[in-house]
Design a protein around this motif. Sequence first.
Motif, PDB file in Angstrom:
ATOM      1  N   UNK A 182      -7.046  -8.209  10.362  1.00  0.00           N
ATOM      2  CA  UNK A 182      -6.233  -9.396  10.071  1.00  0.00           C
ATOM      3  C   UNK A 182      -5.392  -9.793  11.279  1.00  0.00           C
ATOM      4  N   UNK A 183      -4.965  -8.827  12.086  1.00  0.00           N
ATOM      5  CA  UNK A 183      -4.203  -9.160  13.295  1.00  0.00           C
ATOM      6  C   UNK A 183      -5.089  -9.904  14.286  1.00  0.00           C
TER       7      UNK A 183
ATOM      8  N   UNK B  73      -6.816 -14.549  -0.370  1.00  0.00           N
ATOM      9  CA  UNK B  73      -5.809 -15.001   0.593  1.00  0.00           C
ATOM     10  C   UNK B  73      -4.557 -14.134   0.501  1.00  0.00           C
ATOM     11  N   UNK B  74      -4.172 -13.778  -0.710  1.00  0.00           N
ATOM     12  CA  UNK B  74      -2.997 -12.921  -0.882  1.00  0.00           C
ATOM     13  C   UNK B  74      -3.167 -11.566  -0.216  1.00  0.00           C
ATOM     14  N   UNK B  75      -4.400 -11.056  -0.213  1.00  0.00           N
ATOM     15  CA  UNK B  75      -4.675  -9.775   0.448  1.00  0.00           C
ATOM     16  C   UNK B  75      -4.469  -9.897   1.944  1.00  0.00           C
ATOM     17  N   UNK B  76      -4.921 -11.018   2.511  1.00  0.00           N
ATOM     18  CA  UNK B  76      -4.728 -11.248   3.945  1.00  0.00           C
ATOM     19  C   UNK B  76      -3.240 -11.298   4.269  1.00  0.00           C
ATOM     20  N   UNK B  77      -2.476 -12.015   3.457  1.00  0.00           N
ATOM     21  CA  UNK B  77      -1.036 -12.130   3.703  1.00  0.00           C
ATOM     22  C   UNK B  77      -0.347 -10.766   3.678  1.00  0.00           C
ATOM     23  N   UNK B  78      -0.654  -9.961   2.662  1.00  0.00           N
ATOM     24  CA  UNK B  78       0.006  -8.659   2.536  1.00  0.00           C
ATOM     25  C   UNK B  78      -0.432  -7.706   3.647  1.00  0.00           C
ATOM     26  N   UNK B  79      -1.715  -7.736   4.005  1.00  0.00           N
ATOM     27  CA  UNK B  79      -2.192  -6.883   5.092  1.00  0.00           C
ATOM     28  C   UNK B  79      -1.533  -7.264   6.412  1.00  0.00           C
ATOM     29  N   UNK B  80      -1.408  -8.562   6.641  1.00  0.00           N
ATOM     30  CA  UNK B  80      -0.813  -9.013   7.899  1.00  0.00           C
ATOM     31  C   UNK B  80       0.664  -8.658   7.969  1.00  0.00           C
ATOM     32  N   UNK B  81       1.346  -8.748   6.849  1.00  0.00           N
ATOM     33  CA  UNK B  81       2.768  -8.373   6.830  1.00  0.00           C
ATOM     34  C   UNK B  81       2.930  -6.897   7.176  1.00  0.00           C
ATOM     35  N   UNK B  82       2.135  -6.048   6.527  1.00  0.00           N
ATOM     36  CA  UNK B  82       2.213  -4.609   6.806  1.00  0.00           C
ATOM     37  C   UNK B  82       1.797  -4.305   8.246  1.00  0.00           C
TER      38      UNK B  82
ATOM     39  N   UNK C 174       1.984  -6.215  10.919  1.00  0.00           N
ATOM     40  CA  UNK C 174       3.003  -6.612  11.889  1.00  0.00           C
ATOM     41  C   UNK C 174       4.137  -5.602  11.944  1.00  0.00           C
ATOM     42  N   UNK C 175       4.549  -5.091  10.788  1.00  0.00           N
ATOM     43  CA  UNK C 175       5.618  -4.103  10.759  1.00  0.00           C
ATOM     44  C   UNK C 175       5.195  -2.806  11.442  1.00  0.00           C
ATOM     45  N   UNK C 176       3.988  -2.331  11.114  1.00  0.00           N
ATOM     46  CA  UNK C 176       3.505  -1.098  11.725  1.00  0.00           C
ATOM     47  C   UNK C 176       3.256  -1.284  13.220  1.00  0.00           C
ATOM     48  N   UNK C 177       2.727  -2.452  13.605  1.00  0.00           N
ATOM     49  CA  UNK C 177       2.441  -2.705  15.003  1.00  0.00           C
ATOM     50  C   UNK C 177       3.728  -2.707  15.823  1.00  0.00           C
ATOM     51  N   UNK C 178       4.790  -3.269  15.269  1.00  0.00           N
ATOM     52  CA  UNK C 178       6.069  -3.287  15.978  1.00  0.00           C
ATOM     53  C   UNK C 178       6.575  -1.859  16.196  1.00  0.00           C
ATOM     54  N   UNK C 179       6.544  -1.056  15.143  1.00  0.00           N
ATOM     55  CA  UNK C 179       7.035   0.319  15.255  1.00  0.00           C
ATOM     56  C   UNK C 179       6.175   1.156  16.195  1.00  0.00           C
ATOM     57  N   UNK C 180       4.865   1.013  16.083  1.00  0.00           N
ATOM     58  CA  UNK C 180       3.971   1.801  16.930  1.00  0.00           C
ATOM     59  C   UNK C 180       4.090   1.392  18.397  1.00  0.00           C
ATOM     60  N   UNK C 181       4.272   0.094  18.639  1.00  0.00           N
ATOM     61  CA  UNK C 181       4.437  -0.364  20.013  1.00  0.00           C
ATOM     62  C   UNK C 181       5.708   0.204  20.618  1.00  0.00           C
ATOM     63  N   UNK C 182       6.774   0.245  19.836  1.00  0.00           N
ATOM     64  CA  UNK C 182       8.020   0.833  20.320  1.00  0.00           C
ATOM     65  C   UNK C 182       7.823   2.313  20.657  1.00  0.00           C
ATOM     66  N   UNK C 183       7.070   3.024  19.834  1.00  0.00           N
ATOM     67  CA  UNK C 183       6.785   4.432  20.120  1.00  0.00           C
ATOM     68  C   UNK C 183       5.991   4.578  21.412  1.00  0.00           C
ATOM     69  N   UNK C 184       4.983   3.717  21.601  1.00  0.00           N
ATOM     70  CA  UNK C 184       4.176   3.776  22.816  1.00  0.00           C
ATOM     71  C   UNK C 184       5.037   3.512  24.050  1.00  0.00           C
ATOM     72  N   UNK C 185       5.931   2.538  23.949  1.00  0.00           N
ATOM     73  CA  UNK C 185       6.788   2.203  25.085  1.00  0.00           C
ATOM     74  C   UNK C 185       7.754   3.340  25.403  1.00  0.00           C
ATOM     75  N   UNK C 186       8.313   3.976  24.358  1.00  0.00           N
ATOM     76  CA  UNK C 186       9.209   5.114  24.593  1.00  0.00           C
ATOM     77  C   UNK C 186       8.463   6.272  25.244  1.00  0.00           C
TER      78      UNK C 186
END
Length: 206
Positions: free
Chosen positions: A132-133, A154-163, A165-177
């Motif tokens: 979905x990303x 469509x609702x499945x796409x929305x919920x998957x994308x929301x999750x 984005x949240x996981x991608x933000x956290x994982x990216x921060x971990x990678x950067x650290x």
Amino acid sequence: MHTRIRDGDPDSFRHLFRSHAQIVHRYAVRATGDRSTAEDIVSLTFLEAWRLRAQLPEEPDGAKAWLMGIAVNVQRNTNRAARRHAKAMARMPAKEAVPDIAGEVVGRMADAEQLTAAKNALGRLRRSEREVVTLCVWSGLSYAEAAEALGVAVGTVRSRLFRARERLRKLTEQELRQHAAEMAARRPERLHLHLNLNRPNEKWNR
């Protein structure tokens, strides 16, 4: 035009290719991180599209989602084939190691071309989240188009994308650290090398 494509008109299909090859390629690059593999996925996608041309939707706006659905399946199959190949190679007996400086150079080049923190983080997402990303964020499909491409609601796409984005933000921060910590650990070595390189050679000072 879609009617002519379904009837097997090659000129109309070439127009379809010119109109959508770029978005398929962009998706494939993001999904695989490798331009050579992405080009193979584009070729396979349109070969499959030609084979399945009778299923091309009649709606003028339906071609993009239809093609992206084929591209997603091709990319999944490509990944499975790559994993099977890797497992088969791992089962083969190891050859006697032969020193080869060229291999070392290639290894260093590969290290230098590692994916960025964001792509590393993307690789740690679940497959459904990555899809979905790559479809909605990087390929620009709407929720409805992505849902059609993936065969979900469509609702499945929305919920998957929301999750995702949240996981991608956290994982990216971990990678950067982690990257920052690795760089900090290397600084003393670089400083030591710098001091040694700038230290006058004693034999010339005698």
